[in-house]
Design a protein around this motif. Structure first.
Motif, mmCIF file in Angstrom:
data_model
loop_
_atom_site.group_PDB
_atom_site.id
_atom_site.type_symbol
_atom_site.label_atom_id
_atom_site.label_comp_id
_atom_site.label_asym_id
_atom_site.label_seq_id
_atom_site.Cartn_x
_atom_site.Cartn_y
_atom_site.Cartn_z
ATOM 1 N N PRO A 276 -13.543 72.618 -87.510
ATOM 2 C CA PRO A 276 -12.989 73.956 -87.752
ATOM 3 C C PRO A 276 -13.077 74.403 -89.206
ATOM 4 O O PRO A 276 -13.379 75.572 -89.486
ATOM 5 N N ALA A 277 -12.813 73.486 -90.127
ATOM 6 C CA ALA A 277 -12.798 73.863 -91.541
ATOM 7 C C ALA A 277 -14.171 74.293 -92.045
ATOM 8 O O ALA A 277 -14.271 75.067 -93.000
ATOM 9 N N ASP A 278 -15.234 73.811 -91.402
ATOM 10 C CA ASP A 278 -16.592 74.152 -91.853
ATOM 11 C C ASP A 278 -17.000 75.560 -91.460
ATOM 12 O O ASP A 278 -18.015 76.066 -91.950
ATOM 13 N N PHE A 279 -16.229 76.200 -90.587
ATOM 14 C CA PHE A 279 -16.618 77.515 -90.089
ATOM 15 C C PHE A 279 -15.563 78.595 -90.362
ATOM 16 O O PHE A 279 -15.613 79.673 -89.771
ATOM 17 N N GLY A 280 -14.625 78.302 -91.235
ATOM 18 C CA GLY A 280 -13.654 79.317 -91.637
ATOM 19 C C GLY A 280 -12.486 79.513 -90.698
ATOM 20 O O GLY A 280 -11.829 80.554 -90.756
ATOM 21 N N LEU A 281 -12.198 78.554 -89.831
ATOM 22 C CA LEU A 281 -11.037 78.676 -88.941
ATOM 23 C C LEU A 281 -9.757 78.347 -89.706
ATOM 24 O O LEU A 281 -9.791 77.649 -90.723
ATOM 25 N N PRO A 282 -8.623 78.828 -89.223
ATOM 26 C CA PRO A 282 -7.346 78.535 -89.887
ATOM 27 C C PRO A 282 -7.080 77.031 -89.931
ATOM 28 O O PRO A 282 -7.584 76.259 -89.107
ATOM 29 N N ALA A 283 -6.289 76.634 -90.896
ATOM 30 C CA ALA A 283 -6.027 75.210 -91.101
ATOM 31 C C ALA A 283 -5.330 74.578 -89.906
ATOM 32 O O ALA A 283 -5.475 73.386 -89.656
ATOM 33 N N GLN A 284 -4.508 75.371 -89.146
ATOM 34 C CA GLN A 284 -3.761 74.799 -88.026
ATOM 35 C C GLN A 284 -4.614 74.620 -86.768
ATOM 36 O O GLN A 284 -4.157 74.035 -85.772
ATOM 37 N N ALA A 285 -5.875 75.092 -86.791
ATOM 38 C CA ALA A 285 -6.727 74.957 -85.607
ATOM 39 C C ALA A 285 -7.115 73.491 -85.406
ATOM 40 O O ALA A 285 -7.733 72.890 -86.279
ATOM 41 N N PRO A 286 -6.746 72.891 -84.255
ATOM 42 C CA PRO A 286 -7.082 71.477 -84.022
ATOM 43 C C PRO A 286 -8.549 71.266 -83.670
ATOM 44 O O PRO A 286 -9.061 70.165 -83.783
ATOM 45 N N ASN A 287 -9.224 72.324 -83.210
ATOM 46 C CA ASN A 287 -10.633 72.239 -82.818
ATOM 47 C C ASN A 287 -11.228 73.644 -82.821
ATOM 48 O O ASN A 287 -10.613 74.572 -83.348
ATOM 49 N N ALA A 327 -7.202 89.848 -90.066
ATOM 50 C CA ALA A 327 -7.578 88.468 -90.348
ATOM 51 C C ALA A 327 -6.392 87.529 -90.249
ATOM 52 O O ALA A 327 -6.533 86.390 -89.787
ATOM 53 N N ASP A 328 -5.166 88.016 -90.661
ATOM 54 C CA ASP A 328 -3.997 87.133 -90.615
ATOM 55 C C ASP A 328 -3.440 86.962 -89.209
ATOM 56 O O ASP A 328 -2.535 86.143 -88.988
ATOM 57 N N LYS A 329 -3.947 87.712 -88.227
ATOM 58 C CA LYS A 329 -3.479 87.605 -86.855
ATOM 59 C C LYS A 329 -4.572 87.093 -85.912
ATOM 60 O O LYS A 329 -4.379 87.104 -84.692
ATOM 61 N N ARG A 330 -5.660 86.663 -86.487
ATOM 62 C CA ARG A 330 -6.766 86.181 -85.665
ATOM 63 C C ARG A 330 -6.345 85.015 -84.776
ATOM 64 O O ARG A 330 -6.599 85.007 -83.568
ATOM 65 N N TYR A 331 -5.698 84.040 -85.376
ATOM 66 C CA TYR A 331 -5.413 82.823 -84.629
ATOM 67 C C TYR A 331 -4.434 83.082 -83.490
ATOM 68 O O TYR A 331 -4.669 82.671 -82.342
ATOM 69 N N SER A 332 -3.307 83.776 -83.790
ATOM 70 C CA SER A 332 -2.306 84.045 -82.746
ATOM 71 C C SER A 332 -2.882 84.925 -81.652
ATOM 72 O O SER A 332 -2.564 84.743 -80.462
#
Length: 472
Positions: A276-287, A327-332
């Motif tokens: 996830p970190a290599d593609f710009g996903l939030p830090a809390q993303a497990p995968n 951008a700040d609401k992408r994950y939720s």
């Protein structure tokens, strides 16, 4: 018979019968005459010192032949006698000698000055020549390197700049995203498809409407005419497509093996690249769950694992941006959309399903989604067991944990994302799909209404073996 010529007198007849003088005899006579004119006394003394009888030898005493001194052999004999007199010093003053073709001077050869050996001027000349040739060669190389393109163009002015026919051996070329006509012409010429880039580019400029090229890998042939190459690039059959359609709601565990099968990239490489970190996903993303956007993809042969994964993630970001998700609401938004994607029976009901979950979140109620429990438990069932719903160790268990789960449970499409971002207004707190075959869903405001809808689903499952297959 008496001799008419007195003794001691010359015979006129015999005198007239003497043969003509040779060249040597004539020269000797001339020399003697010069001597006689020059010094008579010396001449007399010279004659006195000659061997007795030398002067009277006119003819052979044996056969009355000509004087030996006036013949060829006599001349040789005379020479030997002359040399003997010179060696003994009898002759005081040598007479001038005129050499005949048979006389070769032998005296004084050793006293001739020796010729000096020529100096080695050839070595200097050779070195100078080599240096000049080297300079000329170097200048020639420089001129060739500097003007080679122009020279080649001049030499090829009268040659055709295009092939004829549809080509020979197969070859593949790649058209990259963003390539223009000039880029494609250069690619074709470099691969040997067309003879010159100018021929293909000139054809593009005169083709209306303007040709449109799709990025990808194409199977063409070498030595094609520009017209044949253009036609081949416009034919979809010549495009080497490795296409995969990812359905909405598929999980990462389902998508990665499908990608490996389609692209030929090993599954292990895809799994290792899915960070996830290599593609710009939030830090809390497990995968990468939720960000492998479901769509139809075409991959070029030889694509690498990271490019494959990045293609899907970039497409997901594109969809979120087009939907207007901050951008700040992408994950939720993706987490909620992933639940909606799994729970909704149809696209039309997605807005209402999103409203139910949002109302529950707003009122502090647990989501109680069987889909989240099944994902965390690693099972693919519509219904969950009591034990599974009571398992608090499952971080995706929305029966045991309030709020959204720790991450998305599927990869939502555009409709689910839009529904999660803008739920349909309504008071509903419950829903249940009562016909799993056609997706009919009942929405309820109270628990009692919801219990009745659940009974309706059970009745549908028990109605036939066919229906019961959907309820497993």
């Amino acid at each position: 018979m008496t001799n008419p010529v007195p003794p001691g007198a010359s015979d006129p007849a015999r005198d007239t019968e003497r043969p003509p003088l040779t060249r040597r005899e004539a020269r000797e006579r001339e020399a003697r005459e010069r001597e006689a004119r020059g010094d008579d006394a010396q001449d007399r003394e010279s004659r006195d010192t000659r061997a007795p009888g030398r002067e009277t030898r006119g003819r052979s005493e044996i056969d009355g032949g000509p004087d030996l001194e006036q013949t060829f052999w006599g001349s040789l004999g005379g020479d030997r006698e002359t040399e003997e007199r010179a060696a003994s010093g009898a002759r005081r003053r040598p007479a001038p000698q005129a050499w005949s073709t048979l006389d070769y001077p032998t005296e004084g050869r050793e006293s001739r000055p020796k010729k000096e050996k020529p100096k080695r001027r050839w070595l200097t000349a050779t070195i100078v020549t080599v240096v000049i040739l080297a300079l000329l060669g170097g200048a020639g190389v420089y001129v060739w390197n500097a003007f080679q393109p122009e020279v080649r163009k001049l030499l090829a002015m009268n040659e055709p700049n295009d092939y004829t026919g549809t080509g020979t051996s197969p070859v593949t070329i790649t058209i990259h995203d963003g390539d223009n006509g000039s880029d494609i012409a250069a690619t074709l010429a470099k691969a040997g498809v067309v003879k010159t880039s100018d021929a293909f580019y000139a054809l593009l400029l005169h083709t209306k409407p303007d040709p449109v090229f799709q990025p990808g890998v194409y199977r063409l042939k070498k030595q094609m005419s520009a017209k044949s190459a253009l036609s081949a690039l416009q034919d979809p059959k010549n495009k080497l497509q490795r296409t995969l359609t990812i359905p909405e709601g598929d999980t990462e565990a389902e998508i990665l093996p499908a990608l490996a099968k389609t692209t030929g990239v090993p599954l292990a490489d895809l799994q290792a690249a899915a960070k996830p970190a290599d593609f710009g996903l939030p830090a809390q993303a497990p995968n990468l769950e939720g960000f492998l956007f479901p769509a139809t993809y075409t991959f070029d042969p030889g694509v690498d694992a990271k490019t494959v994964v990045k293609t899907l993630v970039d497409r997901s970001f594109q969809s979120l941006d087009q939907a207007g998700v901050p951008a700040d609401k992408r994950y939720s938004t993706v987490v909620l959309a992933s639940i909606v994607q799994k729970e909704a029976g149809s696209v039309d009901d997605m807005g209402k399903v999103a409203r139910v979950f949002q109302n529950r979140l707003d009122q502090g109620m647990p989501l109680q989604s069987d889909a989240t429990v099944a994902y965390g438990a690693g099972v693919k069932t519509v219904f969950t067991t009591d034990a599974q719903r009571e398992d608090a160790g499952n971080p995706y268990n929305t029966y045991a944990h309030d709020g959204l789960p720790v991450g998305p449970i599927s990869n939502p499409g555009d409709d689910a994302i839009k529904a999660a971002l803008n739920p349909t207004p309504g008071p509903w707190l419950y829903f249940v799909t009562v016909d799993l075959k056609n997706g009919t869903t009942v929405f309820s405001e109270t628990a009692e209404q919801h219990e009745q809808a659940v009974q309706q689903l059970q009745d549908w499952c028990n109605a036939s073996a066919e229906n019961d297959a959907y309820c497993q």
